[in-house]
Design a protein around this motif. Sequence first.
Motif, PDB file in Angstrom:
ATOM      1  N   ARG A   1       0.819  -1.215   0.000  1.00 46.32           N
ATOM      2  CA  ARG A   1       0.000   0.000   0.000  1.00 46.32           C
ATOM      3  C   ARG A   1       0.853   1.265   0.000  1.00 46.32           C
ATOM      4  N   VAL A   2       2.162   1.090   0.083  1.00 47.41           N
ATOM      5  CA  VAL A   2       3.079   2.231   0.079  1.00 47.41           C
ATOM      6  C   VAL A   2       3.556   2.471  -1.352  1.00 47.41           C
ATOM      7  N   GLU A   3       3.517   3.721  -1.789  1.00 49.42           N
ATOM      8  CA  GLU A   3       4.017   4.083  -3.114  1.00 49.42           C
ATOM      9  C   GLU A   3       5.511   4.387  -2.990  1.00 49.42           C
ATOM     10  N   VAL A   4       6.328   3.367  -3.168  1.00 48.17           N
ATOM     11  CA  VAL A   4       7.764   3.497  -2.959  1.00 48.17           C
ATOM     12  C   VAL A   4       8.422   4.122  -4.183  1.00 48.17           C
ATOM     13  N   ASP A   5       9.148   5.206  -3.951  1.00 44.03           N
ATOM     14  CA  ASP A   5       9.888   5.881  -5.025  1.00 44.03           C
ATOM     15  C   ASP A   5      11.373   5.631  -4.788  1.00 44.03           C
ATOM     16  N   PRO A   6      12.008   4.803  -5.624  1.00 44.05           N
ATOM     17  CA  PRO A   6      13.406   4.451  -5.383  1.00 44.05           C
ATOM     18  C   PRO A   6      14.402   5.476  -5.910  1.00 44.05           C
ATOM     19  N   ASP A   7      13.936   6.523  -6.574  1.00 43.03           N
ATOM     20  CA  ASP A   7      14.830   7.401  -7.331  1.00 43.03           C
ATOM     21  C   ASP A   7      14.960   8.805  -6.761  1.00 43.03           C
ATOM     22  N   VAL A   8      14.636   8.992  -5.489  1.00 43.95           N
ATOM     23  CA  VAL A   8      14.697  10.330  -4.908  1.00 43.95           C
ATOM     24  C   VAL A   8      15.494  10.306  -3.607  1.00 43.95           C
ATOM     25  N   LEU A   9      15.930  11.491  -3.174  1.00 49.95           N
ATOM     26  CA  LEU A   9      16.685  11.598  -1.933  1.00 49.95           C
ATOM     27  C   LEU A   9      15.783  11.580  -0.713  1.00 49.95           C
ATOM     28  N   TYR A  10      14.663  12.271  -0.800  1.00 51.74           N
ATOM     29  CA  TYR A  10      13.699  12.240   0.294  1.00 51.74           C
ATOM     30  C   TYR A  10      12.325  12.610  -0.237  1.00 51.74           C
TER      31      TYR A  10
END
Length: 315
Positions: free
Chosen positions: A135-144
């Motif tokens: 259910r979490v929209e994980v963004d692997p390409d950002v710092l925060y």
Amino acid sequence: MSAVALALTEGMLHFELSMAYEVFGAAPAGVSVPWYDVEICGTGSVRVGRFLLEPDRGLDRLREARTVIVPGWADVDVEPPAPLVDAVRAAHGAGARVASLCTGAFVLAAAGLLDGRRATTHWAHTDVLAARHPRVEVDPDVLYVDEGSVLTSAGKAAAMDLCLHLVRLDHGSSVANAVARRLVVPPHRAGGQAQFVAAPVPARDDHPLGALLPWAIEHLDRPLTVEDLARQARMSSRHLGRHFRAVTGTTPLRWLLTQRIRRAQELLETTDEVVDAIAAATGMGTATTLRRHFSRTVGVPPDTYRRTFRSGTAR
């Protein structure tokens, strides 16, 4: 004074914990705004790596903090302890701003705080976080990622970026920059910047961008284009774009816009210049252009930003 609580239990990473304490623990010299009241909160004596730490207060203290920092979690294959998860959930429910550093995102996810939200963590563990918490929209390409009352960061250096971002939200760019200077770290990297780039900073003094980036910052009042930067660096525009992506994780124009906005923030905080003058000083051209980009990037118009941070108090 704003209360910051650092959550502490067995299984935490000492680097993120000590780094957060360095940022929030003491105001830099010359800064007169009311600073943070920092407490380390845990269930008792805790061994963190090679260090034995004594918390100031229990985990129940998290409910009374304005900001709760959850440092990195050492083993993402081990579920974080229930008392920590419950305390973090209760703190957020009581109105605290909760931020995780590196793999501390697994604690926030276990508490349900990331459900339906964008979040990130160290790039080596983003797949695990996404698989375990769909259910979490994980963004692997950002710092925060800043979701308002819930914030998450990638690993190590990105955790510093998030801590400085919190200081910037509370006290403005000038104060955040003063903290960065004290710690001898870059004053600002945008949260949307890529986590992993080939060379985070120019590796050699003779790197083509080693002289270009300071030159561009010194000439922000000019309407610089990619062609202007390429000419200064003595390379083609395409070659420049590749170097920028490798070194900064973003494009030349996006990097320039970020520098212009940060300069505008500093001028709004520290001078009485009208918006037209600030637009000229930052290379935005007109007040209308500055207001459009500033509002889209910062979230409020320049005049509102000035009123907020010229008061000299944290929000």
